[in-house]
Motif scaffolding. Structure first.
Motif, PDB file in Angstrom:
ATOM      1  N   LEU A 236       0.853  -1.183   0.000  1.00 20.52           N
ATOM      2  CA  LEU A 236       0.000   0.000   0.000  1.00 20.52           C
ATOM      3  C   LEU A 236       0.888   1.231   0.000  1.00 20.52           C
ATOM      4  CD1 LEU A 236      -2.554  -1.092   2.776  1.00 20.52           C
ATOM      5  CD2 LEU A 236      -2.697  -1.481   0.307  1.00 20.52           C
ATOM      6  N   GLU A 237       0.541   2.182  -0.840  1.00 20.25           N
ATOM      7  CA  GLU A 237       1.326   3.427  -0.961  1.00 20.25           C
ATOM      8  C   GLU A 237       0.518   4.577  -0.360  1.00 20.25           C
ATOM      9  OE1 GLU A 237       2.866   6.375  -4.560  1.00 20.25           O
ATOM     10  OE2 GLU A 237       2.622   4.218  -4.959  1.00 20.25           O
ATOM     11  N   ALA A 274      -1.125  -8.306   8.655  1.00 21.88           N
ATOM     12  CA  ALA A 274       0.054  -7.734   9.307  1.00 21.88           C
ATOM     13  C   ALA A 274       1.235  -7.707   8.339  1.00 21.88           C
ATOM     14  CB  ALA A 274       0.398  -8.536  10.554  1.00 21.88           C
ATOM     15  N   ALA A 275       1.421  -8.789   7.587  1.00 24.29           N
ATOM     16  CA  ALA A 275       2.527  -8.837   6.628  1.00 24.29           C
ATOM     17  C   ALA A 275       2.396  -7.734   5.580  1.00 24.29           C
ATOM     18  CB  ALA A 275       2.576 -10.206   5.957  1.00 24.29           C
ATOM     19  N   LEU A 276       1.170  -7.474   5.121  1.00 29.01           N
ATOM     20  CA  LEU A 276       0.954  -6.420   4.129  1.00 29.01           C
ATOM     21  C   LEU A 276       1.342  -5.053   4.688  1.00 29.01           C
ATOM     22  CD1 LEU A 276      -0.101  -5.159   1.526  1.00 29.01           C
ATOM     23  CD2 LEU A 276      -2.427  -5.349   2.450  1.00 29.01           C
ATOM     24  N   LEU A 277       0.922  -4.759   5.894  1.00 27.42           N
ATOM     25  CA  LEU A 277       1.276  -3.457   6.480  1.00 27.42           C
ATOM     26  C   LEU A 277       2.780  -3.351   6.700  1.00 27.42           C
ATOM     27  CD1 LEU A 277      -1.598  -2.727   9.033  1.00 27.42           C
ATOM     28  CD2 LEU A 277      -1.487  -2.312   6.573  1.00 27.42           C
ATOM     29  N   LEU A 278       3.420  -4.434   7.092  1.00 24.79           N
ATOM     30  CA  LEU A 278       4.870  -4.405   7.282  1.00 24.79           C
ATOM     31  C   LEU A 278       5.592  -4.246   5.945  1.00 24.79           C
ATOM     32  CD1 LEU A 278       5.163  -7.228   9.963  1.00 24.79           C
ATOM     33  CD2 LEU A 278       5.428  -4.764  10.348  1.00 24.79           C
ATOM     34  N   ARG A 279       5.094  -4.887   4.891  1.00 22.23           N
ATOM     35  CA  ARG A 279       5.695  -4.744   3.559  1.00 22.23           C
ATOM     36  C   ARG A 279       5.543  -3.334   3.016  1.00 22.23           C
ATOM     37  NH1 ARG A 279       2.900  -9.603   2.197  1.00 22.23           N
ATOM     38  NH2 ARG A 279       1.415  -8.392   0.952  1.00 22.23           N
ATOM     39  N   SER A 280       4.592  -2.588   3.554  1.00 24.20           N
ATOM     40  CA  SER A 280       4.282  -1.252   3.037  1.00 24.20           C
ATOM     41  C   SER A 280       5.061  -0.153   3.753  1.00 24.20           C
ATOM     42  CB  SER A 280       2.777  -0.992   3.161  1.00 24.20           C
ATOM     43  OG  SER A 280       2.040  -1.962   2.441  1.00 24.20           O
ATOM     44  N   ALA A 281       6.155  -0.514   4.396  1.00 28.03           N
ATOM     45  CA  ALA A 281       6.999   0.479   5.072  1.00 28.03           C
ATOM     46  C   ALA A 281       7.465   1.545   4.085  1.00 28.03           C
ATOM     47  CB  ALA A 281       8.196  -0.212   5.715  1.00 28.03           C
TER      48      ALA A 281
END
Length: 513
Positions: A236-237, A274-281
């Motif tokens: 997510l951007e 959770a993985a998606l939010l962490l990948r979106s750093a």
């Protein structure tokens, strides 16, 4: 075609699918992004060897434990999410679960909302998912504003005998609330045929009240709702200020796609959300999206679950045995001042399932004979939210799930309590672990009850979401799967996820106008 929507929902399971149903009549433009596809309707849907032994429908990507060892989770990417394979036990958390509860292993924290705030949505979810049950049969059940719309499922003879024996011992078994489309008064017209391949299987005749059948397909009848399958959301951007999600980056059929929405809802399951939010750093969110509090991915819970077989002295020809539960040990009892947990049953066990955990030399006829005499129990106790039980991702996006069980004394006592009943419920005096990996206890790969990784709360320093499940740090990002749980209770999480999705849906309808 425009790629901008009023609402984009990532995931179509108990949370995302239910939310889509709630929002569909609004006329707002809604997009569902699903990583998987529809579960194919095929004979293997009801084949225990294909489903259980071969893991035909499970995800294939490797995850890793805290030591770096690869494992394959019992999870599913498909329209309807894990509800396509659940046992459809749809039971409310107890009122006390919303407050602080003292356990042998520590404190279970209070939720930022009360039971009364969720109660009307529990009722709606029970009606929506066609739950069959009986108010008043469970002495620990919380207050309810309406009866079930459907009568409880009847007990087949061996299960009725078991229930009678439990009552004779002074216990209070209750009719398990189950979401199946069974009409026992009109069996010829009943959608459900009461088969022995329900719990853990996709329903070939679409008679299980799963999120695809009950919510997603009806939502798609509205022209304003669209579904894109095979859509892996890579990240997510956000805008330059980091206050709003401005673009969803999707990998689909080997190509990159991008979508934008006014409201973005993540509902990919507690681990993948959770993985998606962490990948979106990003520079604005260096520890991951919505993770200024450093709680995203932490406090993973999945319950202390055990599958245990008792060998009945009498044959057990039951087809659908998941019709009762026992909460007599849900709270403190004489001799143990802490909760133990919940006892119920799982689907019927056949020789193919027994074969998965049996020695190779075990003759097939022995397994067949054993399957004819087993009663299959499911025991659940609460695990506590530990920050060290967590989901992390590496630079390549690989998921690591670090988990160490806690609060185990109550679960040990629950198993011992069941074992102590065996002779009096016409069983031999030993329990057999039903698991191909480790004795009795569900292993790390058993993620069906995953929750807690993006917890909600009132304090942005200790939670990622506010009480409406909106990210504290972003104006248009919500999470509606089991990630939001502050504690896990000791009952199946599905109905609470569904009820909360309806609650958040009301909030979003107000926001969207």
């Amino acid at each position: 075609m425009s790629t901008h929507y009023d609402v984009i929902i990532i995931g179509t399971g108990a949370g995302g699918g239910t939310l889509a149903w709630k929002l569909a009549p609004s006329g707002k433009r809604i997009l569902l992004l699903e990583r998987g596809d529809y579960v194919p309707r095929e004979k293997q849907n009801w084949d225990s060897h294909a489903v259980v032994v071969e893991s035909r429908y499970n995800i294939t990507e490797p995850w890793y434990d805290k030591g770096g060892t690869e494992f394959h989770a019992g999870a599913h990417y498909c329209v309807g999410g894990n509800t396509k394979f659940y046992g459809a036990a749809l039971i409310r958390m107890r009122e006390s679960d919303f407050g602080e509860v003292r356990h042998h292993g520590g404190l279970s924290p209070a939720w930022p909302i009360s039971y009364d705030e969720l109660e009307p949505y529990y009722t709606t979810a029970e009606h929506l998912y066609q739950v069959h049950g009986l108010r008043g049969s469970d002495p620990t059940e919380p207050r309810a504003s309406a009866p079930y719309l459907h009568p409880p499922l009847s007990h087949e003879p061996r299960i009725q005998q078991l229930v009678d024996d439990l009552r004779r011992l002074g216990h209070r078994p209750f009719h398990m609330p189950v979401g199946v489309m069974l009409d026992e008064q009109n069996p010829r017209k009943s959608r459900c045929i009461r088969c022995d391949t329900c719990d853990g299987f996709p329903c070939l005749v679409q008679a299980k009240a799963d999120a695809q059948v009950v919510c997603v397909d009806p939502a798609l009848e509205h022209p304003n709702v669209e579904l894109v399958t095979g859509a892996y959301v890579a990240r997510l951007e956000t805008d330059a200020a980091g206050r709003a999600v401005t673009k969803i980056h999707v990998e689909r059929n080997g190509a990159h796609e991008a979508y934008t929405g006014d409201v973005i809802v993540v509902s990919a399951g507690a681990i993948n959300s959770a993985a998606l939010l962490l990948r979106s750093a990003s520079d604005r969110h260096p520890r991951g999206l919505a993770n200024g509090s450093d709680v995203v991915g932490r406090h993973y819970m999945c319950h202390l679950n055990s599958m245990l077989l008792a060998v009945s002295r009498d044959p057990n020809p039951t087809k659908f045995q998941k019709t009762w539960g026992l909460n007599d040990f849900y709270r403190a009892t004489p001799g143990f001042e802490f909760p133990m947990g919940h006892i119920s049953m799982i689907g019927k066990t056949d020789a193919s399932i027994l074969r998965a955990g049996a020695p190779r030399i075990a003759p097939e006829w022995t397994l067949e004979k054993m399957a004819e005499h087993t009663l299959s129990f499911w025991l659940t106790s609460e695990d506590l939210p530990s920050p060290d039980n967590r989901v992390t991702v590496d630079r390549d996006g690989r998921i690591t799930l670090a988990y160490a069980p806690n609060n185990e004394e109550g679960h040990r006592r629950l198993i011992a309590t069941l074992k102590g009943m065996l002779r009096d419920i016409r069983c031999h005096d030993h329990l057999i672990p039903l698991n191909a990996y480790i004795p009795a206890r569900i292993p790390l790969a058993g993620v069906a009850h995953q929750n807690g990784t993006i917890r909600f709360g009132r304090d942005p320093n200790t939670s990622a979401l506010d009480p409406n499940c909106k990210a504290h740090e972003l104006d248009n990002l919500y999470v509606v799967d089991g990630s939001f749980f502050a504690s896990s209770s000791a009952v199946n999480p599905a109905l609470t996820i569904m009820a909360n999705a309806l609650r958040v849906g009301d909030h979003l309808l107000g926001r969207l106008g």
